[in-house]
Design a protein around this motif. Structure first.
Motif, PDB file in Angstrom:
ATOM      1  N   LEU A 130     -40.571 -37.381 -24.517  1.00 32.65           N
ATOM      2  CA  LEU A 130     -39.909 -36.387 -25.355  1.00 32.65           C
ATOM      3  C   LEU A 130     -40.090 -36.721 -26.835  1.00 32.65           C
ATOM      4  O   LEU A 130     -40.294 -35.828 -27.668  1.00 32.65           O
ATOM      5  CB  LEU A 130     -38.423 -36.320 -25.000  1.00 32.65           C
ATOM      6  CG  LEU A 130     -37.537 -35.392 -25.840  1.00 32.65           C
ATOM      7  CD1 LEU A 130     -38.083 -33.964 -25.858  1.00 32.65           C
ATOM      8  CD2 LEU A 130     -36.104 -35.397 -25.303  1.00 32.65           C
ATOM      9  N   LEU A 143     -40.857 -28.395 -21.920  1.00 33.39           N
ATOM     10  CA  LEU A 143     -40.648 -29.514 -21.006  1.00 33.39           C
ATOM     11  C   LEU A 143     -40.759 -29.022 -19.566  1.00 33.39           C
ATOM     12  O   LEU A 143     -39.969 -28.180 -19.133  1.00 33.39           O
ATOM     13  CB  LEU A 143     -39.261 -30.141 -21.230  1.00 33.39           C
ATOM     14  CG  LEU A 143     -38.941 -30.650 -22.639  1.00 33.39           C
ATOM     15  CD1 LEU A 143     -37.492 -31.122 -22.717  1.00 33.39           C
ATOM     16  CD2 LEU A 143     -39.897 -31.773 -23.030  1.00 33.39           C
ATOM     17  N   ASP A 144     -41.722 -29.552 -18.837  1.00 30.60           N
ATOM     18  CA  ASP A 144     -41.958 -29.132 -17.459  1.00 30.60           C
ATOM     19  C   ASP A 144     -41.368 -30.166 -16.505  1.00 30.60           C
ATOM     20  O   ASP A 144     -41.864 -31.286 -16.405  1.00 30.60           O
ATOM     21  CB  ASP A 144     -43.468 -28.984 -17.225  1.00 30.60           C
ATOM     22  CG  ASP A 144     -43.784 -28.354 -15.875  1.00 30.60           C
ATOM     23  OD1 ASP A 144     -42.898 -27.711 -15.298  1.00 30.60           O
ATOM     24  OD2 ASP A 144     -44.931 -28.505 -15.415  1.00 30.60           O
ATOM     25  N   PRO A 146     -38.606 -32.096 -16.611  1.00 31.26           N
ATOM     26  CA  PRO A 146     -38.400 -33.392 -17.279  1.00 31.26           C
ATOM     27  C   PRO A 146     -37.460 -34.337 -16.545  1.00 31.26           C
ATOM     28  O   PRO A 146     -37.468 -35.535 -16.817  1.00 31.26           O
ATOM     29  CB  PRO A 146     -37.810 -32.987 -18.636  1.00 31.26           C
ATOM     30  CG  PRO A 146     -37.114 -31.681 -18.363  1.00 31.26           C
ATOM     31  CD  PRO A 146     -37.985 -30.982 -17.357  1.00 31.26           C
ATOM     32  N   ILE A 162     -31.335 -33.456 -25.074  1.00 31.06           N
ATOM     33  CA  ILE A 162     -31.968 -32.169 -25.378  1.00 31.06           C
ATOM     34  C   ILE A 162     -30.980 -31.257 -26.110  1.00 31.06           C
ATOM     35  O   ILE A 162     -31.333 -30.619 -27.111  1.00 31.06           O
ATOM     36  CB  ILE A 162     -32.469 -31.510 -24.081  1.00 31.06           C
ATOM     37  CG1 ILE A 162     -33.652 -32.296 -23.506  1.00 31.06           C
ATOM     38  CG2 ILE A 162     -32.868 -30.052 -24.325  1.00 31.06           C
ATOM     39  CD1 ILE A 162     -34.023 -31.911 -22.092  1.00 31.06           C
ATOM     40  N   PHE A 173     -36.177 -25.131 -27.163  1.00 29.27           N
ATOM     41  CA  PHE A 173     -36.723 -25.738 -25.955  1.00 29.27           C
ATOM     42  C   PHE A 173     -36.931 -24.690 -24.869  1.00 29.27           C
ATOM     43  O   PHE A 173     -36.115 -23.773 -24.716  1.00 29.27           O
ATOM     44  CB  PHE A 173     -35.765 -26.794 -25.387  1.00 29.27           C
ATOM     45  CG  PHE A 173     -35.684 -28.073 -26.169  1.00 29.27           C
ATOM     46  CD1 PHE A 173     -36.529 -29.132 -25.889  1.00 29.27           C
ATOM     47  CD2 PHE A 173     -34.750 -28.215 -27.192  1.00 29.27           C
ATOM     48  CE1 PHE A 173     -36.438 -30.323 -26.606  1.00 29.27           C
ATOM     49  CE2 PHE A 173     -34.657 -29.394 -27.912  1.00 29.27           C
ATOM     50  CZ  PHE A 173     -35.512 -30.451 -27.625  1.00 29.27           C
ATOM     51  N   ILE A 175     -37.382 -25.242 -20.779  1.00 26.84           N
ATOM     52  CA  ILE A 175     -37.304 -26.302 -19.778  1.00 26.84           C
ATOM     53  C   ILE A 175     -37.457 -25.692 -18.393  1.00 26.84           C
ATOM     54  O   ILE A 175     -36.689 -24.794 -18.020  1.00 26.84           O
ATOM     55  CB  ILE A 175     -35.947 -27.029 -19.840  1.00 26.84           C
ATOM     56  CG1 ILE A 175     -35.615 -27.471 -21.275  1.00 26.84           C
ATOM     57  CG2 ILE A 175     -35.926 -28.210 -18.889  1.00 26.84           C
ATOM     58  CD1 ILE A 175     -34.176 -27.917 -21.429  1.00 26.84           C
ATOM     59  N   SER A 177     -37.211 -26.328 -14.280  1.00 30.60           N
ATOM     60  CA  SER A 177     -36.583 -27.252 -13.339  1.00 30.60           C
ATOM     61  C   SER A 177     -36.290 -26.525 -12.034  1.00 30.60           C
ATOM     62  O   SER A 177     -35.998 -25.327 -12.025  1.00 30.60           O
ATOM     63  CB  SER A 177     -35.280 -27.817 -13.908  1.00 30.60           C
ATOM     64  OG  SER A 177     -34.662 -28.694 -12.980  1.00 30.60           O
ATOM     65  N   CYS A 187     -28.751 -24.786 -20.916  1.00 33.79           N
ATOM     66  CA  CYS A 187     -29.489 -23.592 -21.356  1.00 33.79           C
ATOM     67  C   CYS A 187     -28.550 -22.452 -21.741  1.00 33.79           C
ATOM     68  O   CYS A 187     -27.570 -22.185 -21.052  1.00 33.79           O
ATOM     69  CB  CYS A 187     -30.441 -23.118 -20.259  1.00 33.79           C
ATOM     70  SG  CYS A 187     -31.708 -24.324 -19.856  1.00 33.79           S
TER      71      CYS A 187
END
Length: 275
Positions: A130, A143-144, A146, A162, A173, A175, A177, A187
């Motif tokens: 990061l 971010l894949d 993370p 984050i 960001f 992200i 997940s 988020c």
């Protein structure tokens, strides 16, 4: 200001369509969750946005000078120290070493700067990855997965980091997940990739609230909603209304001097109820 606008995006691998007429917009400072099944196109979309897959600048407008990317595991040199890795990436991205001093305390890596990467835990490697993304861009980071492989403490620590980076430095960001609960924690917006479509889960169609009161029965709440022609859903014991109607609902019960509470439906509820 929109930091990202995706318009009429189409992408295929050979004959397999991945994204069909995709449209999304993201504002500066957002933390956006990207969800979808394996193979739905999450990593592909990140590669398109970052330019790793080139040729889509007409459909993807990015309003930042650069993009930081952490896809899969961090690209770190195991036999070099953390500091040596960070300095290498400063040179690669033409950044002054001052950027290391700027973020080392926020990322809590000061005690690890002189350790070789090979000696680091997976959680610390993700943190350094990061950091490298931050060196590449202090505006927009992708971010894949993370949190993959991290224990609960490591996950919680990374998610808080984050969130703090977004709040303290205004960094945007995206992200991805598979763990929807993690995205719910950080988020403020979410995008679902399903059946080749990019679906904003923050529209009135998807964003909903459960409502309840400790002063009156659920049946009385339903009666009031029906009398005022406010649409609602009932899921087991939950009464659910759309985000577009929640102010109207609060105003209605306030006029009746009835205290009403609301709870945003979780990301997993939205995801699985829409299948």
């Amino acid at each position: 200001m929109n930091i990202l606008t995706v318009s009429n995006l189409n992408f295929s691998y050979g004959k397999k369509r991945i994204i069909n007429n995709g449209n999304i917009s993201i504002e500066s400072g957002d933390i956006v969750g990207l969800i979808g099944n394996n193979g739905s196109g999450k990593t592909t979309l990140m590669k398109l946005i970052s330019g790793i897959i080139p040729g889509y600048s007409e459909n993807i407008i990015v309003n930042s000078k650069s993009i930081g990317v952490l896809i899969e595991e961090p690209s770190l040199y195991k036999d070099m120290t953390v500091l040596e890795n960070l300095r290498f990436y400063c040179k690669l991205y033409r950044q002054e070493y001052d950027v290391i001093s700027k973020y080392k305390k926020t990322l809590d890596v000061e005690a690890f700067l002189n350790k070789k990467v090979s000696k680091l835990s997976l959680g610390m490697k993700q943190r350094i990855g990061l950091f490298v993304a931050l060196i590449a861009s202090n505006e927009f980071i992708l971010l894949d997965e993370p949190t993959n492989g991290l224990d609960p403490t490591g996950i919680d620590s990374l998610l808080k980091l984050i969130k703090n980076l977004s709040l303290d430095f205004g960094i945007t960001f995206i992200i991805s997940s598979h763990i929807l609960e993690n995205l719910d924690k950080v988020c403020n917006k979410n995008v679902l990739i399903r059946n080749e479509k990019l679906i904003s889960l923050d529209s009135s169609e998807y964003m909903k609230f459960k409502i309840y009161s400790f002063e009156v029965s659920q049946s009385m709440i339903v009666e009031c909603l029906e009398e005022n022609k406010i649409p609602y859903e009932v899921n087991k014991r939950d009464i659910i209304v759309s985000v577009s109607d929640i102010e109207k609902v609060e105003s209605l019960f306030n006029e009746k001097n009835i205290s009403i509470s609301k709870e945003k439906t979780s990301l997993s509820e939205v995801y699985f109820n829409d299948k």
